[in-house]
Design an enzyme around this catalytic site. Structure first.
Site, PDB file in Angstrom:
ATOM      1  N   ASN A  88       6.200   6.284   4.002  1.00 57.01           N
ATOM      2  CA  ASN A  88       4.891   6.928   4.044  1.00 57.01           C
ATOM      3  C   ASN A  88       4.067   6.721   2.779  1.00 57.01           C
ATOM      4  O   ASN A  88       2.840   6.716   2.839  1.00 57.01           O
ATOM      5  CB  ASN A  88       5.091   8.435   4.281  1.00 57.01           C
ATOM      6  CG  ASN A  88       3.861   9.247   3.924  1.00 57.01           C
ATOM      7  OD1 ASN A  88       2.876   9.270   4.662  1.00 57.01           O
ATOM      8  ND2 ASN A  88       3.908   9.904   2.768  1.00 57.01           N
ATOM      9  N   TYR A 154      -6.877  -2.273   0.771  1.00 58.03           N
ATOM     10  CA  TYR A 154      -6.175  -1.269   1.582  1.00 58.03           C
ATOM     11  C   TYR A 154      -6.119  -1.711   3.044  1.00 58.03           C
ATOM     12  O   TYR A 154      -5.066  -1.603   3.697  1.00 58.03           O
ATOM     13  CB  TYR A 154      -6.900   0.068   1.447  1.00 58.03           C
ATOM     14  CG  TYR A 154      -6.228   1.234   2.138  1.00 58.03           C
ATOM     15  CD1 TYR A 154      -5.212   1.933   1.513  1.00 58.03           C
ATOM     16  CD2 TYR A 154      -6.647   1.651   3.400  1.00 58.03           C
ATOM     17  CE1 TYR A 154      -4.608   3.031   2.132  1.00 58.03           C
ATOM     18  CE2 TYR A 154      -6.059   2.726   4.028  1.00 58.03           C
ATOM     19  CZ  TYR A 154      -5.036   3.422   3.387  1.00 58.03           C
ATOM     20  OH  TYR A 154      -4.441   4.501   4.008  1.00 58.03           O
TER      21      TYR A 154
END
Length: 247
Positions: A88, A154
């Site tokens: 995560n 990203y």
């Protein structure tokens, strides 16, 4: 759903990662909580323990292969098997036009948001094979499917996470390992509290349901995907996005 399973969650000191760790424990799993922020990670452990769950903290910088290997070793030493892993941990870059992104920023985002998942998979898969199989959930993003202005590194990293997930699912399904990717939209992790009201409301409006998501809403899906109830679910990408990707 996860009784007697051993799990690890990276970036579990806050936000989505904390919600996933808490959900895993509530479903009966023993959870190794990982973060670079020791105090935040221990707070997650305390929350789980106060609710009657089983958890421990292990410091790890996910951009380090050695730290990922040590994290897996810590799970095995404590509980003997690694049954579930949720990769995560990640960071978001400051808004920067692509042509203005520095090499330093590019490499940092790739290290924390993409290489970390590769390092996790590389460390977790051999342990799961020895344990007889397992489930891996990689946290991507809605930006693993579409672009968003100003965060090119990203976007690239989160697309890459989806590709790595599919590769792992394909290569290791016969050995009892499932790998899936989850793509949250804009989630209330606490970072939004620093925004002015107009900016925050603009984030709400990006989702057809008219609001941002809650970390627990992501965690509910992750826990199900990590369980044996999802035994025939492998290699997929699952958005938790309030309809964002329908636009």
């Amino acid at each position: 759903m996860l009784k007697s399973k051993s799990a690890l969650v990276t970036g579990a000191g806050a936000g989505i990662g904390r919600a996933i760790a808490v959900s895993y424990a509530a479903e009966g799993a023993r959870v190794l909580v990982s973060d670079i922020d020791d105090e935040a990670g221990q707070r997650t452990v305390d929350i789980i323990s106060a609710a009657g769950g089983i958890a421990a903290f292990h410091h790890a910088d996910v951009s380090s292969l050695a730290d990922n290997e040590n994290l897996v070793a810590a799970v095995l030493q404590r509980w003997g098997t690694l049954d579930i892993a949720c990769n995560n941990a990640g960071i978001a870059p400051p808004s920067t036009p692509l042509a203005d992104v520095s090499e330093e920023l590019w490499l940092k985002i790739l290290a924390v948001d993409l290489s970390s998942v590769f390092y996790g998979l590389r460390s977790q898969i051999p342990a799961m094979i020895k344990s007889g199989g397992g489930a891996i959930v990689n946290i991507s993003s809605i930006l693993g499917q579409v672009a968003f202005s100003g965060v090119g590194p990203y976007v690239a990293a989160k697309h890459g996470v989806v590709g790595l997930t599919k590769s792992a699912a394909l290569e290791y399904a016969a050995q009892g390992i499932r790998a899936v990717a989850v793509g949250p939209a804009f989630i209330k992790t606490g970072l939004e509290t620093h925004l002015d009201e107009q900016s925050r409301l603009s984030l709400d409006s990006l989702h057809p349901v008219g609001r941002m998501g809650e970390p627990e809403e992501v965690a509910e899906l992750v826990s199900w995907l990590s369980s044996d109830r999802a035994s025939f679910v492998n290699g997929g990408y699952f958005p938790v996005d309030g309809g964002y990707l329908t636009r």
